[in-house]
Design a protein around this motif. Structure first.
Motif, mmCIF file in Angstrom:
data_model
loop_
_atom_site.group_PDB
_atom_site.id
_atom_site.type_symbol
_atom_site.label_atom_id
_atom_site.label_comp_id
_atom_site.label_asym_id
_atom_site.label_seq_id
_atom_site.Cartn_x
_atom_site.Cartn_y
_atom_site.Cartn_z
ATOM 1 N N ASP A 215 5.296 -10.740 16.092
ATOM 2 C CA ASP A 215 5.228 -10.250 14.708
ATOM 3 C C ASP A 215 5.909 -11.217 13.751
ATOM 4 N N HIS A 216 7.054 -11.763 14.176
ATOM 5 C CA HIS A 216 7.764 -12.730 13.336
ATOM 6 C C HIS A 216 6.950 -14.009 13.190
ATOM 7 N N MET A 217 6.265 -14.415 14.281
ATOM 8 C CA MET A 217 5.424 -15.616 14.219
ATOM 9 C C MET A 217 4.291 -15.414 13.217
ATOM 10 N N ALA A 218 3.689 -14.234 13.247
ATOM 11 C CA ALA A 218 2.601 -13.952 12.309
ATOM 12 C C ALA A 218 3.111 -13.978 10.871
ATOM 13 N N LYS A 219 4.303 -13.426 10.661
ATOM 14 C CA LYS A 219 4.878 -13.411 9.319
ATOM 15 C C LYS A 219 5.218 -14.826 8.854
ATOM 16 N N LEU A 220 5.765 -15.638 9.753
ATOM 17 C CA LEU A 220 6.095 -17.030 9.421
ATOM 18 C C LEU A 220 4.843 -17.800 9.048
ATOM 19 N N THR A 221 3.780 -17.641 9.839
ATOM 20 C CA THR A 221 2.518 -18.353 9.566
ATOM 21 C C THR A 221 1.963 -17.958 8.201
ATOM 22 N N GLU A 226 1.548 -19.249 2.140
ATOM 23 C CA GLU A 226 1.756 -18.742 0.778
ATOM 24 C C GLU A 226 2.651 -19.646 -0.063
ATOM 25 N N VAL A 227 3.644 -20.292 0.561
ATOM 26 C CA VAL A 227 4.572 -21.129 -0.215
ATOM 27 C C VAL A 227 4.090 -22.564 -0.358
ATOM 28 N N GLY A 228 2.951 -22.893 0.257
ATOM 29 C CA GLY A 228 2.404 -24.239 0.083
ATOM 30 C C GLY A 228 2.592 -25.152 1.272
ATOM 31 N N GLY A 229 2.971 -24.611 2.442
ATOM 32 C CA GLY A 229 3.165 -25.421 3.638
ATOM 33 C C GLY A 229 1.929 -25.450 4.520
ATOM 34 N N ASN A 230 2.032 -26.209 5.599
ATOM 35 C CA ASN A 230 0.937 -26.344 6.554
ATOM 36 C C ASN A 230 1.257 -25.503 7.786
ATOM 37 N N ALA A 231 0.536 -24.383 7.953
ATOM 38 C CA ALA A 231 0.803 -23.473 9.063
ATOM 39 C C ALA A 231 0.436 -24.093 10.403
ATOM 40 N N GLY A 232 -0.324 -25.169 10.384
ATOM 41 C CA GLY A 232 -0.689 -25.829 11.633
ATOM 42 C C GLY A 232 0.408 -26.727 12.167
#
Length: 515
Positions: A215-221, A226-232
């Motif tokens: 759940d925390h991983m999903a929230k982090l991704t 949303e803040v402009g980072g690369n989730a990959g």
């Protein structure tokens, strides 16, 4: 406002602005900064923060002793500002915390906090002692005119300390805006956006990697995108975000250094307006007879007993009130909608209310005095504890009605409904009214009962009581994370009510001592 008060009161208050600015920067960001910078838990950061806040006040005891013995209050105050500036300068250095350097970097941060605390010990109580000396001289001059004039002058002391208190809060009002402003500016310059939940999630990912809670991983991704980072590339993003996020906070400490130097300049340019206790008092005491000395010793003993009694109550007030830098800051971060208002900015609500409400409360007290219904300083402190209790009663009832669990459980909920900002605004309104009935009037009470040769020490004792209260505030985050939070607020409610009852039982005795 300053017409019926000693000359130099405004300059003394303005000299205190830098210290209050730095203090409220620390009060707003320290616990949150330690969590985001070093990945410390709320509880560990809370312990460091409470020890730091306690040290700020407890070191006023040796600071007061130094000034009392040397009779050099002005020099001690100046050195205090310089030492504080050095501590803030160290904190302003933006060094990225890594697993390899975290040990010595945390030690360096604690050293900087120690310097700030030592400087504060030299500065804070002694400046308050100078204000007390101003009113001693003010009353002595009035006594030469008539007994009526003396009684009038004695009545100005409470109002004088309230004026002093409201002006030093100008620095406190500006401080909480600086950290989020600089941090958001620095993030924006790197095409990123502020989010209060990301630092903890980034640290959790760096420690756990793919073993992170799903759940925390999903929230982090989700938040990374949303803040402009690369989730990959979460590993790279987390390190980058923490570095940029914390560098912005480091820059806020540069503002603290600047304000310390401004305060030093104001104090230096105004030093001739401040009283300079000399050796004349020592010579005068040698002229007293044995009977007079015995009578004076008895009076001093009574005054010190009264001081210790009020200090005991002050411990529990500050234990409850200074949750604004601990569990209440965490409450703002976790339970309150902060998408538009950063958690640190809530620290500005308190000094804002101090500035707005002080003239109103002064007017009420003045009106009652003119009507022959003056409220004594000890009785005002009783009312203050009751109002603090009302603040926590409100938060207890609100949290229970919302069914809020512990903070740990709440942070794990993906669909949790957060409180509206008005909750914190109303809470801080009540706490600020309580503060205005206790803090400036407590300073006035200390200045009334303090023997002239122990003024620095007695102001240090008042701050020492604040230190003991601050030393206990780490309990707030522990309860906050372990219990349904209404239970946490209920503990502070009970503390305030018991303190109010004990203080009320001593009121008549304290009124006799301070007459």
């Amino acid at each position: 406002m300053f017409k019926n008060h000693p000359k130099g009161l405004l300059q003394a208050a303005l000299s205190n602005m830098g210290e209050r600015f730095g203090y409220y920067i620390m009060n707003a960001v320290l616990v949150l900064f330690l969590c985001s910078k070093f990945g410390l838990s709320d509880e560990t950061s809370g312990v460091i923060g409470s020890v730091f806040l306690a040290a700020i006040y407890v070191l006023s005891l040796p600071g007061g002793i130094i000034a009392d013995r040397t009779r050099n209050y002005k020099g001690t105050i100046s050195w205090g500002l310089i030492v504080m500036a050095v501590g803030y300068a160290i904190l302003a250095i933006p060094i990225l915390a890594t697993p390899e350097n975290k040990g010595w970097l945390l030690a360096l941060t604690i050293l900087a906090l120690a310097l700030i605390a030592c400087g504060n010990g030299l500065f804070k109580g002694n400046l308050q002692a100078i204000v007390g000396q101003m009113y001693d001289n003010f009353e002595a001059e009035a006594a030469k005119e008539s007994p009526e004039k003396l009684k009038w002058a004695q009545g100005q002391r409470d109002a004088g300390f309230q004026i002093f208190y409201v002006f030093i809060n100008i620095g406190a009002l500006a401080a909480p805006f600086i950290a989020p402003l600089l941090r958001s500016w620095w993030l924006k310059s790197h095409n990123l956006i502020y989010n209060a939940d990301l630092p903890n999630l980034c640290h959790e990912f760096i420690k756990s990697g793919t073993a992170m809670d799903p759940d925390h991983m999903a929230k982090l991704t989700k938040l990374t995108t949303e803040v402009g980072g690369n989730a990959g590339e979460l590993s790279t993003f987390c390190q980058q975000y923490l570095d940029i996020f914390n560098t912005g906070i480091h820059y806020s400490f540069i503002a603290s250094v600047t304000m310390m130097l401004v305060s030093l300049l104001i104090f230096y340019l105004s030093r001739k307006k401040f009283p300079t206790p000399g050796k004349k008092e020592t010579l005068a005491t040698q002229e007293y007879t044995a009977e007079e000395k015995q009578s004076m010793a008895k009076e001093i003993k009574q005054r010190m007993y009264a001081l210790y009694a009020v200090l005991g109550i002050a411990v529990f007030f500050w234990f409850s009130f200074h949750q604004n830098g601990q569990s209440l800051s965490l409450f703002a971060r976790d339970f309150v909608q902060t998408d538009k208002i950063a958690p640190e900015i809530w620290q500005a609500v308190n000094p804002f209310f101090v500035i707005i409400l002080t003239p109103i409360i002064m007017w009420i007290f003045s009106t009652l005095t003119k009507r022959g219904r003056a409220i004594s300083t000890p009785r005002k402190i009783v009312y203050g504890m009751g109002i603090a209790g009302l603040a926590y009663l409100f938060l207890t009832v609100f949290s229970a009605m919302q069914g809020y669990p512990s903070a740990v459980e709440f942070r794990g909920m993906t669909d949790a409904a957060k409180a509206a900002p008005w909750v914190l605004i109303f809470l801080y309104f009540l706490l600020t009214v309580a503060e205005l009935f206790i803090s400036p009037l407590g300073l006035s009470f200390v200045s009334k009962v303090a023997p002239k040769h122990l003024q620095g020490l007695c102001q240090g004792l008042w701050l020492g009581a604040t230190a003991v209260g601050n030393l206990l505030i780490w309990i707030g985050p522990v309860m906050y994370n372990a219990w349904p939070i209404w239970m946490c607020w209920a503990v502070f409610l009970i503390v305030c009510l018991i303190s109010m009852g004990v203080m009320f039982g001593m009121v008549k005795w304290l009124e006799r001592v301070t007459q």
